[in-house]
Design an enzyme around this catalytic site. Structure first.
Site, PDB file in Angstrom:
ATOM      1  N   LYS A  30      12.080   8.264   2.653  1.00  0.00           N
ATOM      2  CA  LYS A  30      11.867   8.513   4.088  1.00  0.00           C
ATOM      3  C   LYS A  30      13.205   8.643   4.809  1.00  0.00           C
ATOM      4  O   LYS A  30      13.391   9.525   5.646  1.00  0.00           O
ATOM      5  CB  LYS A  30      11.069   7.362   4.699  1.00  0.00           C
ATOM      6  N   GLU A  60       6.547   0.691   7.095  1.00  0.00           N
ATOM      7  CA  GLU A  60       6.046   1.772   6.244  1.00  0.00           C
ATOM      8  C   GLU A  60       5.199   1.234   5.096  1.00  0.00           C
ATOM      9  O   GLU A  60       5.604   0.307   4.393  1.00  0.00           O
ATOM     10  CB  GLU A  60       7.281   2.494   5.670  1.00  0.00           C
ATOM     11  N   ARG A  89       0.862  -1.193   0.000  1.00  0.00           N
ATOM     12  CA  ARG A  89       0.000   0.000   0.000  1.00  0.00           C
ATOM     13  C   ARG A  89       0.893   1.236   0.000  1.00  0.00           C
ATOM     14  O   ARG A  89       1.139   1.843   1.025  1.00  0.00           O
ATOM     15  CB  ARG A  89      -0.928  -0.006   1.221  1.00  0.00           C
ATOM     16  N   ASP A 144       5.113   4.334  11.036  1.00  0.00           N
ATOM     17  CA  ASP A 144       4.929   5.767  10.829  1.00  0.00           C
ATOM     18  C   ASP A 144       3.530   6.108  10.325  1.00  0.00           C
ATOM     19  O   ASP A 144       2.982   7.144  10.685  1.00  0.00           O
ATOM     20  CB  ASP A 144       5.990   6.278   9.862  1.00  0.00           C
TER      21      ASP A 144
END
Ligand code: NAD
Length: 556
Positions: free
Chosen positions: A169, A240, A151, A263
Site C-alpha cells: 500500500k 488496513e 483479515r 482504507d
C-alpha cells in the site's frame, strides 16, 4: 607513505542504501567524491537503460510470485529505479506489487522471507512501544499503514505475514500519487495468530500464540496510537485489513482524536461511490434513483453504504429515503429489521420487510426469509449489486440474468479481492447481461470483446483514492481525516472519467494515467482541507502548484 584511502563507509553507503544507490548513473564526479571508482562498471547508465535491464529481468521471472520477489528486491536495492519502473507501466506492475499477487506473497511470506521491511510491534513489547518506534531510522514519519494481519484481503488470518499489505500500500502512495517514500512506515502488529497452519509451521516468523482479544486487544491498540503521536506527531495512521469486528470500532475510537482513517471502509467507499457516479452517467439514471444491494455486510459494504447515504442527503434526499436505498445480504441471508444479532453499524440498514412478497419456494435461513442472492434480487429489484463478501461466484448466471432483466444497464461491482474471491469475472457479467452490464471489479480483469464491441472493465480499486487523499494529507499536514475528504476525492475522480472512457464501459480514468489523476484528486482534497481549517501549514496562494511541487519524482 600510502595515499589516504577514501572512507569505505561512504562508498558502501552509496551502493547499499537503496535511497542513495543510482547504479550505473553515478557521474564521474560522484564516483570520485564517494569513492566508487572501480566498484562499478565504468560505463554510464541512464535511468532509461537501467529500466530496460529491469524490465528484461522482470520478464524473465517464471511466475507472478517470482516477479513480486524481484520487485521487492529492487525496492531494497535501488528505490528510485523501483518507482520509475512502476510508473513506466502501472497496468503491468501494480497487480504484482499489490493485489492480486500480494495475496499469494502474504500467504507464503514465511517461506519467501529474505530481509525485513517496515516494523513489527509485538505483544511482547507491550509497555515500550514508543521506545520500539524510535528504532525506526527516519524521524519525520508522516504515514503509517498498519495491520494486525487478521483479515488480509479475502484470505483471512495471515498473522505477521500480512506485512506485504502495508508494504504494498505504501509503495502505491509513492508510485501513484507522489508521497515521498522516506516518510512512509509499514507496520504489522503481532498480536498472535489463529491460523492453524502458521502455528504448526516452523518457518512462520511471528509469535506462535493465539490472538489476544477484548480489553487486552484494545489496550494494545491504545498504546500503539499514543506511541505514534508521541514519536511521530505529524503522522497519519491508515488502518488496513482488520476484521470487521475491530475495523469499525477502531475507526470510531480514534477518528476524532488523531489523524487516521481506514482504507477498507473509507477508501473503498469513495472508490465505489465514484464508480456509481460513473455508472449513473452511463445508465443515465441519477444516484437518487439507484437501489443498491450489497452482498456482504462487513466494513467495506457498510462504508460504501454510509458514504452513498451522505451523498444522497447532500443531493437533497431525506436520510430515511437514502438509507432505504441500501439493502444487504450477509452469511445469514437478507438482512432485515427482525434479524437477530444485527451489529450496531448495520442497524439503520436493517429494513422492515413485512410489505414484501417473496418468490415462491425461495429457500430461507433460520434468521432470514431469503437465503439466495438471486431471490433477493427478484424481491428488491436493485439497480446495482455490490460484492464485498469474499464469496467467489456469488454473482452467478441466475443473479446476473435477473439483474439484466430488471435493468437496462445493470450495475455489477464484484469488488472482493483477490481474484480467486471475486463474486464474478468481468467476462461473466458482460456475457450473462448480453453486453449491458456496467462493471467494476476489485481485482483487474483484461479488456474483452463481446458482440463485436470492446469492453474495458474498470477496476474499483482503492488505489484511485487513498494515495491521492494521502498526498493531500501529506502536503497540508492535515490534523484529521474526514468523510467529506473522501467524498471530494470520489467526485474529483469521477469528474476525470471522459466520455471516451465511458464509451468502452470504463467508469474510472484508465490506470495508465493514475499519477495525473491522483495528483488532481489530491489538489481537490487539499483545497477542502484548507477550506475546513484542518491544515497545519499556511495556505499557499496556488494550492495546485503547492501540491504539485511536493510530488516525488524518481529521476536520477
Ligand atoms: P469483512 O470481513 O468485514 O466482511 C465480509 C462480509 O461478507 C461479512 O459481512 C460476511 O457476513 C459476509 N459474508 C461472508 N460469507 C458470506 C456469504 N456466504 N453470503 C453472504 N455474505 C457473506 O470484510 P470487508 O473488509 O468488508 O472486505 C470484504 C471483501 O471486499 C474482501 O475480499 C476485500 O478484499 C474486498 N475489498 C475490496 C476493496 C476494493 O478496492 N475492491 C476494498 C475493500 C475490501
Amino acid at each position: 607513505m600510502q595515499p589516504a584511502r577514501p572512507d569505505p563507509a561512504t562508498s558502501v553507503r552509496y551502493l547499499s542504501d537503496a535511497r542513495l544507490n543510482l547504479g550505473g548513473a553515478f557521474t564521474d564526479a560522484q564516483r570520485e567524491e564517494f569513492g566508487l571508482v572501480g566498484l562499478l562498471p565504468d560505463g554510464y547508465e541512464s535511468l532509461e537503460i537501467q529500466l530496460d535491464r529491469a524490465r528484461l529481468q522482470f520478464d524473465g521471472q517464471g511466475s507472478d510470485l517470482a516477479k513480486y520477489q524481484y520487485l521487492s528486491a529492487l525496492q531494497d536495492r535501488q528505490e528510485r529505479l523501483f518507482y520509475a519502473l512502476i510508473r513506466s507501466d502501472f497496468e503491468r506492475y501494480m497487480p504484482i506489487v499489490y493485489t492480486p499477487t500480494v495475496g499469494e506473497a502474504c500467504q507464503k511470506f514465511g517461506h519467501i522471507f529474505r530481509r525485513p521491511k517496515g516494523m513489527y510491534l509485538s505483544v511482547k513489547r507491550r509497555g515500550s512501544l514508543a521506545k520500539v518506534l524510535r528504532n525506526w531510522p527516519v524521524e519525520d514519519v508522516r504515514f503509517i499503514v498498519v495491520t494486525d494481519g487478521e483479515r488480509i484481503l479475502g484470505l483471512g488470518d495471515q498473522g505477521v505475514c500480512g506485512m506485504g499489505i502495508p508494504v504494498g500500500k505504501l509503495a502505491l502512495y509513492t508510485a501513484c500519487a507522489g508521497v515521498p517514500p522516506e516518510v512512509a512506515l509499514p507496520i504489522v502488529l503481532d498480536l498472535g495468530t489463529n491460523n492453524e497452519a502458521f502455528l504448526a509451521d516452523p518457518l512462520y516468523p511471528g509469535l506462535k500464540m493465539p490472538r489476544i482479544t477484548g480489553d487486552e486487544y484494545y489496550a494494545f491498540l491504545d498504546e500503539f496510537v499514543a506511541a505514534v503521536q508521541e514519536v511521530f506527531p505529524a503522522c497519519c495512521i491508515q488502518f488496513e485489513d482488520f476484521t470487521n469486528k475491530h475495523a469499525i470500532p477502531l475507526l470510531q475510537r480514534y477518528r476524532e482524536k488523531v489523524c487516521c482513517f481506514n482504507d477498507d471502509i473509507q477508501g473503498t467507499a469513495a472508490v465505489a461511490v465514484a464508480g456509481l457516479f460513473g455508472a449513473s452517467r452511463l445508465s443515465q439514471r441519477p444516484l437518487r434513483e439507484q437501489t443498491l444491494l450489497f452482498m456482504g455486510a462487513g466494513s467495506a459494504a457498510v462504508g460504501i453504504a454510509d458514504l452513498f447515504v451522505t451523498q444522497l442527503i447532500a443531493e437533497g434526499c431525506s436520510e430515511r429515503e437514502a438509507v432505504r436505498a441500501c439493502w444487504f445480504v450477509n452469511s445469514r441471508g437478507m438482512v432485515h429489521s427482525k434479524m437477530p444479532r444485527i451489529p450496531d453499524y448495520l442497524e439503520r440498514f436493517a429494513h422492515d420487510i413485512s410489505h414484501l412478497t417473496f418468490p415462491q419456494g425461495a429457500p430461507s435461513t433460520p434468521d432470514s426469509p431469503l437465503k439466495d442472492l438471486a431471490d433477493v434480487v427478484e424481491t428488491i429489484r436493485p439497480s446495482a449489486i455490490i460484492g464485498v463478501s469474499t464469496v467467489a461466484h456469488a454473482f452467478n448466471e441466475r443473479v446476473v440474468r435477473a439483474m439484466a432483466r430488471i435493468n437496462a444497464r445493470p450495475i455489477i461491482f464484484p469488488l472482493s479481492n483477490p481474484t480467486s474471491k471475486s463474486e464474478c469475472t468481468a467476462e461473466e457479467a458482460i456475457k450473462w447481461s448480453d453486453g449491458r452490464a456496467i462493471v467494476a471489479s476489485g481485482s483487474p480483469f483484461p479488456p474483452l470483446h463481446f458482440g463485436g464491441k470492446l469492453f474495458v472493465p474498470g477496476q474499483g480499486n482503492n488505489v484511485y483514492i487513498y494515495p491521492a487523499v494521502g498526498m493531500a494529507i501529506y502536503a497540508t499536514k492535515a490534523t484529521r481525516v474526514t468523510d467529506a475528504m473522501f467524498l471530494r476525492a470520489a467526485e474529483s475522480l469521477a469528474a476525470q472519467t471522459t466520455e471516451q472512457d465511458l464509451s468502452v464501459g470504463l467508469i474510472y480514468p484508465p490506470i495508465s494515467s493514475i499519477l495525473e489523476t491522483s495528483v488532481e484528486v489530491a489538489i481537490a482534497v487539499a483545497k477542502l482541507i484548507f477550506q475546513n481549517g484542518l491544515a497545519r501549514v499556511p495556505e499557499p496562494d496556488d494550492i495546485a502548484q503547492f501540491v504539485r511541487s511536493q510530488v516525488y519524482e524518481p529521476s536520477f
